[in-house]
Structure formats: C-alpha cells, structure tokens
Design a protein around this motif. Structure first.
Motif, mmCIF file in Angstrom:
data_model
loop_
_atom_site.group_PDB
_atom_site.id
_atom_site.type_symbol
_atom_site.label_atom_id
_atom_site.label_comp_id
_atom_site.label_asym_id
_atom_site.label_seq_id
_atom_site.Cartn_x
_atom_site.Cartn_y
_atom_site.Cartn_z
ATOM 1 N N THR A 192 0.826 -1.209 0.000
ATOM 2 C CA THR A 192 0.000 0.000 0.000
ATOM 3 C C THR A 192 0.864 1.265 0.000
ATOM 4 O O THR A 192 2.007 1.245 -0.443
ATOM 5 C CB THR A 192 -1.009 0.010 1.173
ATOM 6 N N LYS A 193 0.323 2.380 0.517
ATOM 7 C CA LYS A 193 0.980 3.677 0.360
ATOM 8 C C LYS A 193 1.873 4.076 1.519
ATOM 9 O O LYS A 193 2.433 5.170 1.510
ATOM 10 C CB LYS A 193 -0.065 4.782 0.172
ATOM 11 N N ASP A 194 2.008 3.236 2.519
ATOM 12 C CA ASP A 194 2.751 3.677 3.706
ATOM 13 C C ASP A 194 3.679 2.631 4.293
ATOM 14 O O ASP A 194 4.027 2.691 5.470
ATOM 15 C CB ASP A 194 1.787 4.167 4.791
ATOM 16 N N ASN A 195 4.115 1.643 3.499
ATOM 17 C CA ASN A 195 5.108 0.689 3.993
ATOM 18 C C ASN A 195 5.765 -0.033 2.822
ATOM 19 O O ASN A 195 5.278 0.015 1.697
ATOM 20 C CB ASN A 195 4.476 -0.311 4.973
ATOM 21 N N TYR A 196 6.876 -0.678 3.117
ATOM 22 C CA TYR A 196 7.558 -1.474 2.105
ATOM 23 C C TYR A 196 8.140 -2.716 2.782
ATOM 24 O O TYR A 196 8.188 -2.826 4.010
ATOM 25 C CB TYR A 196 8.657 -0.673 1.402
ATOM 26 N N THR A 197 8.589 -3.651 1.954
ATOM 27 C CA THR A 197 9.148 -4.913 2.449
ATOM 28 C C THR A 197 10.666 -4.854 2.403
ATOM 29 O O THR A 197 11.252 -4.422 1.412
ATOM 30 C CB THR A 197 8.653 -6.096 1.601
ATOM 31 N N LEU A 198 11.298 -5.296 3.470
ATOM 32 C CA LEU A 198 12.758 -5.255 3.556
ATOM 33 C C LEU A 198 13.307 -6.619 3.933
ATOM 34 O O LEU A 198 12.754 -7.326 4.781
ATOM 35 C CB LEU A 198 13.190 -4.232 4.618
ATOM 36 N N ARG A 199 14.415 -6.975 3.281
ATOM 37 C CA ARG A 199 15.246 -8.108 3.709
ATOM 38 C C ARG A 199 16.673 -7.603 3.759
ATOM 39 O O ARG A 199 17.193 -7.135 2.755
ATOM 40 C CB ARG A 199 15.135 -9.271 2.713
ATOM 41 N N THR A 216 18.133 -13.841 1.782
ATOM 42 C CA THR A 216 17.532 -15.052 2.356
ATOM 43 C C THR A 216 16.733 -14.792 3.623
ATOM 44 O O THR A 216 16.125 -15.703 4.174
ATOM 45 C CB THR A 216 18.641 -16.072 2.672
ATOM 46 N N ASP A 217 16.724 -13.531 4.100
ATOM 47 C CA ASP A 217 15.992 -13.201 5.323
ATOM 48 C C ASP A 217 14.489 -13.262 5.107
ATOM 49 O O ASP A 217 13.987 -13.158 3.985
ATOM 50 C CB ASP A 217 16.359 -11.790 5.805
#
Length: 362
Positions: A94-101, A105-106
């Motif tokens: 959505t407009k207020d978060n992102y995915t991080l690794r 492999t995390d």
C-alpha cells in the motif's frame, strides 16, 4: 608484432577517430541509448549501469553516494527471483510501507513510513524497453490497480534538441492520464552553465517547455511539479554557485510559464553537493520560492529520506508494479497533496511512440 605494441596502435587509432569539438564549441557528452545515459551519475559510472548490489552489502559511507546505499538503475532488470533483492515494494505494501530483507535469504520485514499521502512511480523510455525483448507501452490501468496514484515522467534529457526527447514520453503521459493517475514531469540535466547557448539550463528549460507545448500539456494538466534532475557527475566539478544559478534559471523559466517546479537529487547531493550553494538550496529558501524537493534515498530499513522538507521520497528502484515491461521500477512515497486544481481527464486516446519516434495511436 608483439601484443603490447598492437594494443598501443589500436588505442592510438581509436583516439584519432574520436571527433573533437571546434575551438570554443561546447557540446554535451555523447549519449548512448544502449546504456541510457551519456555521462556519469550516481546511477552510472562512465556510461555503464551500476551493478545491482544489495543495500545491506554496502558499508556505511561506502559504495553508495547516499550513505551506504549502492546505486541500482531502475530500468535495469535484475534477477526475477524474489529472494534476490533486499528491499522492494508491491501492491500488498500500500501507500505507507515497504518490504525489507537485510539479506536476500531473510524473512520479510514490513517497514512503516509515516505521513505519506500517496505512492507513485517515475518512468522514462528505459522502463518501456526491457532489453532483449520487444519494447512496448506501459499498461497504466494495471499500474493503477496496484495502488499507484501518481507518476513522474521523463520528457527528455539535456538541452533543447529533438533527438534528446524521451521517445516514450507521449505514450507514458497519455497512458497515465487516461488511467486517472496524477502526473508530474522531469528532465535529466547536464547543464554546465545557467544561461546562453546550449548546453545550458536556459536551453534545458526551453526543452521542457517545447515538449509540453508539443503535447498540449498546460499547467493545469500537471498535479505534480516539473523537476530538474540534478545528479550527473560532470556537475560536481562546477564552481561554487553555478549549480544554484542553473537551478534558479531553470526553475524561474518553468515557473514563469505557469508550472510548479522542483529539484530532484539524491540524499548525498542535498546534504553535500547542493549545500555548497546553501542560499539557493536551503530547505526553507526552496520552500519560500515554491520549489518542491524530490529526494532519492534507497532505503536500508529507514522510514524517511532523512532530508528536510522532502515532498517525494524515491525509496527504491526495485519496486514490483504490474503493467511495466521492466521487472522493476522506481517507487516513491509522496508527502505532498497532488494539486487540487489539476484537470482530471475524462477520456483519452492513448498515443505512444514506437522505435523511430513516430506517433501511433492505439
């Protein structure tokens, strides 16, 4: 003839074939559409795309010009395997978060970004041409369906020459507008001076205004500003104050035509390079002059660009957005409202440019 002598002769012959500008002639660096830019920037080194390095692999202050974030060209496809990149964005974010690794492999970590009002992408002809596959238009309806509500679209690069127009600007602008997205525009700068004959900021501003005029784009058609993209390495060697003069000339010319204006640069440039001309690029001065700040900082787990008065934060070049021919594209969070006075389209015939530069309707 030994190998060393042969190599010397080849190099000498190649050098002799390079055209040299006439005395006093100023010319922009040679552009190579194969690599996408003609000189060096924080995305390019000697015209070559920077290697896609995980942000976690770049030590603080090394490799990446914006504090440890290694540059990755938005239009360069990197491995499709979702585990091959450290951080990204998809419609699920959505407009207020992102995915991080932090490592490929995390497990996924969701990073919240407070205060954002919208999510958008920025594109150029390189997003239409995936390399090794047939170039084609972006499916902007799919882009919108993913939750993207605005697009900043490149109209060209450098001074006012038709062959420096972005070949896919018409397609990208009309397609985004037809899908109901709010639109802004940017031009990649190579200007070594503010005024006078090309290359100059004066000519770059005329370049933008010509392209807007040829596409019947009025100030009310743009919900986001016209941005000058400052990132080319050639401009880091300019004397103190010249970048300020370049920005002032460009922005005042565009503003005089009725358009909102802004400056795009990465975090390092705002904190270091542009700071040399503090009187122009000071955040309060820019705000007082009505200049928007579009900041690139490829995130390593941060929840902001960490640059004062950021209106738009380009936080990743490896977002996954349906409808784009490239695997990845730049994704941005907006902290500013789209212009409430911008005219929203009711219907459009989508026009795009095929290779060769001719307009074709679809």
């Amino acid at each position: 003839m030994n190998k060393t002598l042969r190599l010397v002769l080849v190099i000498a012959l190649a050098a002799a074939m390079v055209p040299v500008p006439a005395l006093g002639e100023e010319a922009e660096a040679e552009y190579d559409r194969g690599t996408g830019q003609q000189a060096s920037s924080w995305r390019f080194v000697d015209g070559v795309l920077a290697e896609p390095v995980s942000s976690a692999e770049a030590p603080e202050g090394e490799d990446g010009p914006d504090g440890g974030i290694a540059p990755l060209a938005a239009w360069e496809d990197v491995p499709v395997d979702g585990a091959s990149v450290a951080n990204t964005w998809t419609c699920a974010n959505t407009k207020d978060n992102y995915t991080l690794r932090f490592k490929p492999t995390d497990e996924d970590t969701i990073v919240s970004v407070p205060g954002t009002l919208a999510v958008g992408i920025d594109v150029s002809e390189h997003n239409n041409d995936p390399g090794g596959r047939a170039a084609g238009p972006i499916d902007w309806n799919q882009v919108k369906a993913d939750g993207v509500t605005f697009a900043i679209i490149r109209c060209g690069y450098g001074s006012d020459y038709a062959d420096q127009d972005d070949d896919w600007f018409a397609s990208n602008y009309e397609g985004a507008r037809a899908a109901g997205l709010d639109v802004g525009v940017y031009l990649y700068s190579y200007a070594p001076k503010a005024a006078g004959a090309a290359p100059s900021a004066q000519s770059e501003a005329q370049h933008v205004l010509r392209v807007l005029r040829e596409n019947d784009i009025e100030p009310a058609d743009l919900a986001y500003p016209v941005y000058l993209d400052l990132e080319d390495f050639s401009q880091t060697t300019l004397k103190r104050g010249v970048l300020g003069d370049i920005a002032t000339t460009f922005c005042s010319t565009i503003a005089a035509a009725g358009y909102s204006v802004g400056i795009y640069a990465n975090q390092y440039w705002f904190d270091s390079v542009l700071k040399d001309d503090h009187a122009v690029f000071d955040p309060d001065t820019m705000a007082a002059n009505g200049w928007s700040r579009w900041v690139a900082r490829y995130s390593n787990g941060t929840s902001s660009s960490e640059v004062a008065n950021t209106d738009i934060w380009q936080f990743t070049p490896i977002g996954k957005v349906n409808g784009t021919p490239k695997t990845y594209c730049d994704v941005n969070f907006a902290y500013r409202e789209a212009s409430a006075t911008a005219v929203r389209p009711t219907s459009y015939q989508v026009v795009y440019k095929l290779n060769g530069g001719k307009n074709h309707a679809s």
